[in-house]
Design a protein around this motif. Structure first.
Motif, PDB file in Angstrom:
ATOM      1  N   ALA A 168      43.254 -29.696   9.326  1.00 31.05           N
ATOM      2  CA  ALA A 168      42.361 -29.062  10.304  1.00 31.05           C
ATOM      3  C   ALA A 168      42.884 -29.270  11.724  1.00 31.05           C
ATOM      4  O   ALA A 168      43.187 -30.398  12.124  1.00 31.05           O
ATOM      5  CB  ALA A 168      40.959 -29.655  10.174  1.00 31.05           C
TER       6      ALA A 168
ATOM      7  N   GLN B 264      41.036 -27.908  14.287  1.00 28.41           N
ATOM      8  CA  GLN B 264      39.799 -27.888  15.057  1.00 28.41           C
ATOM      9  C   GLN B 264      38.714 -28.631  14.275  1.00 28.41           C
ATOM     10  O   GLN B 264      38.685 -28.574  13.042  1.00 28.41           O
ATOM     11  CB  GLN B 264      39.332 -26.442  15.297  1.00 28.41           C
ATOM     12  CG  GLN B 264      40.340 -25.553  15.985  1.00 28.41           C
ATOM     13  CD  GLN B 264      40.548 -25.909  17.443  1.00 28.41           C
ATOM     14  OE1 GLN B 264      39.631 -26.442  18.085  1.00 28.41           O
ATOM     15  NE2 GLN B 264      41.730 -25.624  17.963  1.00 28.41           N
ATOM     16  N   VAL B 265      37.848 -29.309  14.996  1.00 25.74           N
ATOM     17  CA  VAL B 265      36.756 -30.051  14.353  1.00 25.74           C
ATOM     18  C   VAL B 265      35.912 -29.119  13.492  1.00 25.74           C
ATOM     19  O   VAL B 265      35.437 -29.508  12.415  1.00 25.74           O
ATOM     20  CB  VAL B 265      35.877 -30.745  15.416  1.00 25.74           C
ATOM     21  CG1 VAL B 265      34.656 -31.389  14.775  1.00 25.74           C
ATOM     22  CG2 VAL B 265      36.679 -31.798  16.171  1.00 25.74           C
ATOM     23  N   THR B 266      35.757 -27.880  13.933  1.00 23.82           N
ATOM     24  CA  THR B 266      34.914 -26.922  13.214  1.00 23.82           C
ATOM     25  C   THR B 266      35.488 -26.537  11.852  1.00 23.82           C
ATOM     26  O   THR B 266      34.789 -25.906  11.044  1.00 23.82           O
ATOM     27  CB  THR B 266      34.732 -25.648  14.059  1.00 23.82           C
ATOM     28  OG1 THR B 266      36.019 -25.160  14.474  1.00 23.82           O
ATOM     29  CG2 THR B 266      33.894 -25.925  15.291  1.00 23.82           C
ATOM     30  N   GLU B 267      36.739 -26.895  11.582  1.00 28.36           N
ATOM     31  CA  GLU B 267      37.342 -26.601  10.280  1.00 28.36           C
ATOM     32  C   GLU B 267      36.974 -27.642   9.223  1.00 28.36           C
ATOM     33  O   GLU B 267      37.257 -27.448   8.039  1.00 28.36           O
ATOM     34  CB  GLU B 267      38.865 -26.519  10.423  1.00 28.36           C
ATOM     35  CG  GLU B 267      39.330 -25.360  11.291  1.00 28.36           C
ATOM     36  CD  GLU B 267      40.832 -25.378  11.514  1.00 28.36           C
ATOM     37  OE1 GLU B 267      41.571 -25.833  10.615  1.00 28.36           O
ATOM     38  OE2 GLU B 267      41.278 -24.948  12.597  1.00 28.36           O
TER      39      GLU B 267
ATOM     40  N   MET C 168      30.793 -29.064   7.111  1.00 27.73           N
ATOM     41  CA  MET C 168      29.628 -29.381   7.947  1.00 27.73           C
ATOM     42  C   MET C 168      28.355 -28.940   7.237  1.00 27.73           C
ATOM     43  O   MET C 168      28.342 -27.919   6.551  1.00 27.73           O
ATOM     44  CB  MET C 168      29.750 -28.689   9.305  1.00 27.73           C
ATOM     45  CG  MET C 168      28.599 -28.985  10.263  1.00 27.73           C
ATOM     46  SD  MET C 168      28.771 -28.150  11.883  1.00 27.73           S
ATOM     47  CE  MET C 168      30.146 -29.056  12.579  1.00 27.73           C
ATOM     48  N   HIS C 169      27.304 -29.745   7.408  1.00 29.00           N
ATOM     49  CA  HIS C 169      25.999 -29.401   6.839  1.00 29.00           C
ATOM     50  C   HIS C 169      24.924 -29.908   7.782  1.00 29.00           C
ATOM     51  O   HIS C 169      24.926 -31.086   8.186  1.00 29.00           O
ATOM     52  CB  HIS C 169      25.825 -30.033   5.455  1.00 29.00           C
ATOM     53  CG  HIS C 169      24.530 -29.668   4.790  1.00 29.00           C
ATOM     54  ND1 HIS C 169      24.252 -28.398   4.328  1.00 29.00           N
ATOM     55  CD2 HIS C 169      23.420 -30.424   4.530  1.00 29.00           C
ATOM     56  CE1 HIS C 169      23.043 -28.370   3.807  1.00 29.00           C
ATOM     57  NE2 HIS C 169      22.507 -29.587   3.914  1.00 29.00           N
TER      58      HIS C 169
ATOM     59  N   GLY D  11      24.574 -29.489  10.840  1.00 27.42           N
ATOM     60  CA  GLY D  11      25.115 -29.973  12.101  1.00 27.42           C
ATOM     61  C   GLY D  11      25.870 -31.281  12.017  1.00 27.42           C
ATOM     62  O   GLY D  11      26.299 -31.820  13.046  1.00 27.42           O
TER      63      GLY D  11
ATOM     64  N   LEU E 290      29.172 -33.332  10.624  1.00 26.71           N
ATOM     65  CA  LEU E 290      30.512 -33.206  10.074  1.00 26.71           C
ATOM     66  C   LEU E 290      30.635 -34.086   8.844  1.00 26.71           C
ATOM     67  O   LEU E 290      30.231 -35.258   8.868  1.00 26.71           O
ATOM     68  CB  LEU E 290      31.559 -33.626  11.115  1.00 26.71           C
ATOM     69  CG  LEU E 290      31.677 -32.732  12.355  1.00 26.71           C
ATOM     70  CD1 LEU E 290      32.547 -33.411  13.412  1.00 26.71           C
ATOM     71  CD2 LEU E 290      32.261 -31.382  11.983  1.00 26.71           C
TER      72      LEU E 290
ATOM     73  N   SER F  15      43.700 -34.901   8.491  1.00 27.66           N
ATOM     74  CA  SER F  15      43.041 -34.121   9.541  1.00 27.66           C
ATOM     75  C   SER F  15      42.397 -35.028  10.590  1.00 27.66           C
ATOM     76  O   SER F  15      42.350 -34.682  11.777  1.00 27.66           O
ATOM     77  CB  SER F  15      41.978 -33.197   8.942  1.00 27.66           C
ATOM     78  OG  SER F  15      42.557 -32.196   8.134  1.00 27.66           O
TER      79      SER F  15
ATOM     80  N   GLY G 239      33.641 -33.785  20.707  1.00 26.92           N
ATOM     81  CA  GLY G 239      32.618 -32.877  21.211  1.00 26.92           C
ATOM     82  C   GLY G 239      31.325 -33.615  21.481  1.00 26.92           C
ATOM     83  O   GLY G 239      31.009 -34.609  20.812  1.00 26.92           O
TER      84      GLY G 239
ATOM     85  N   ALA H  41      28.607 -35.048  18.734  1.00 25.17           N
ATOM     86  CA  ALA H  41      29.114 -34.851  17.361  1.00 25.17           C
ATOM     87  C   ALA H  41      28.621 -35.963  16.440  1.00 25.17           C
ATOM     88  O   ALA H  41      28.716 -37.149  16.771  1.00 25.17           O
ATOM     89  CB  ALA H  41      30.639 -34.815  17.361  1.00 25.17           C
TER      90      ALA H  41
END
Length: 356
Positions: free
Chosen positions: A36, A38-41, A44-45, A47, A49, A61, A148, A151
């Motif tokens: 990954a 990016q953290v968004t990869e 997530m559930h 909100g 990670l 990652s 972020g 997070a």
């Protein structure tokens, strides 16, 4: 499927006779391109990670994301994109993978074997120790805002496994010193990089808090000790020597960037050691691997015979930026130059100590 084929080729190279450990793939840690960016990869559930540190790509990652997030504060380390001391960690994880040290040592599952090459075993001592040098710093980095604002992270854990912490609060409660040291590193990284100190002082300061955190994780990983029973006495001896060597590297505030880390990781044994393996004459390992194992064993044996005096002398000698820089050079010579006499190492330590 493609990444599994690539990994299969890498593992095949790693276990071939007389080949050094495979550390890089296309100039990056093993399977780096599959991780990954990016953290968004990450999974997530609600909100939160949810990385799975028992999957090699997820654990790698964590390193990729930490390096990317901290690079803006690493200017004092140098001008190359791989000068951050954090690069030593993903390279080390890659060595553990290709040398078979992340696989299930009990043989009860296929985790880490050809059927499940990206699986990291919860029973592996090496994987357990690495957990403290990957998951703990990532949770701290997220807590300190590097992943972020606000997070939240919770690590996945296989069913029935209960002896690994999974959140910042959980790890902070179980390993307060390690988490406090990682917090201090990430906080100090920002304040030091923004200070008016000269770059060489910034660099030494950042490396100081970094190695404090690394060693705190190493000490906390004593929780993994029961897993050593799954290995041969020779592998356990190497593991203990490997941990012991970290004391010397940390005291010298070694800049474990990609270039320097490769020098120290490439000659590490490319397979798990078995009963009967005796350095420097282990069949199937290169001369460089045999030499490194011999030196590791020598340092641990001498320090034991001297009641810890060797390590105390070394730490005492690492009293300034200059002696720490010289110390890093001496370690390189000791581990990588077979003609560098061990007696020379002792005399240099004594000489450096007198200058403190």
């Amino acid at each position: 499927m493609l990444r599994l084929l690539v990994l299969g080729l890498v593992l095949a190279c790693a276990v071939s006779l007389s080949s050094s450990a495979v550390i890089l793939e296309n100039g990056a840690p093993i399977l780096w391109a599959q991780t990954a960016s990016q953290v968004t990869e990450l999974p997530m559930h609600d909100g939160i990670l949810l990385p799975d540190p028992w999957n090699y790509l997820h654990r790698m990652s964590l390193y990729r994301l930490m390096i990317a997030a901290t690079d803006p504060f690493m200017g004092s380390m140098g001008t190359n994109a791989t000068d951050s001391p954090l690069w030593g960690l993903p390279l080390q994880l890659g060595w553990m993978l290709t040398s078979g040290r992340l696989a299930d040592p009990t043989g009860a599952t296929t985790c880490g074997l050809e059927a499940e090459p990206l699986c990291i075993s919860t029973q592996s001592w090496w994987a357990c120790v690495n957990y403290f040098a990957s998951v703990l710093p990532f949770l701290s980095a997220a807590q300190q805002g590097f992943m972020g604002a606000g997070a939240q992270v919770q690590m996945q854990v296989p069913a029935g496994v209960q002896d690994y912490c999974t959140t910042y609060a959980d790890c902070k409660a179980k390993y307060p010193d390690a988490m406090s040291k990682w917090d201090a590193f990430f906080q100090g990284l920002k304040t030091t990089s923004e200070s008016l100190l000269p770059d060489d002082v910034k660099k030494d300061t950042i490396l100081g808090v970094y190695w404090d955190a690394q060693m705190a994780s190493t000490y906390a990983s004593a929780a993994c000790n029961a897993r050593q029973s799954h290995y041969s006495s020779v592998e356990v001896s190497f593991a203990q020597s490997w941990l012991n060597s970290a004391e010397y590297v940390a005291a010298a505030r070694f800049q474990a960037n990609m270039e320097k880390a490769l020098l120290f990781l490439s000659p590490l044994p490319s397979r798990i050691l078995q009963e009967g393996d005796s350095a420097p004459n282990i069949v199937g390992l290169t001369a460089e691997e045999n030499h490194t194992l011999y030196i590791f064993s020598w340092m641990k044996t001498i320090d034991s015979l001297l009641g810890g005096t060797l390590l105390r002398l070394w730490k005492g000698a690492m009293c300034s930026v200059n002696t720490r820089q010289k110390g890093a050079q001496v370690l390189e010579q000791l581990l990588l130059n077979p003609s560098f006499a061990t007696s020379t190492f002792l005399s240099i330590i004594t000489e450096m100590t007198t200058s403190c």
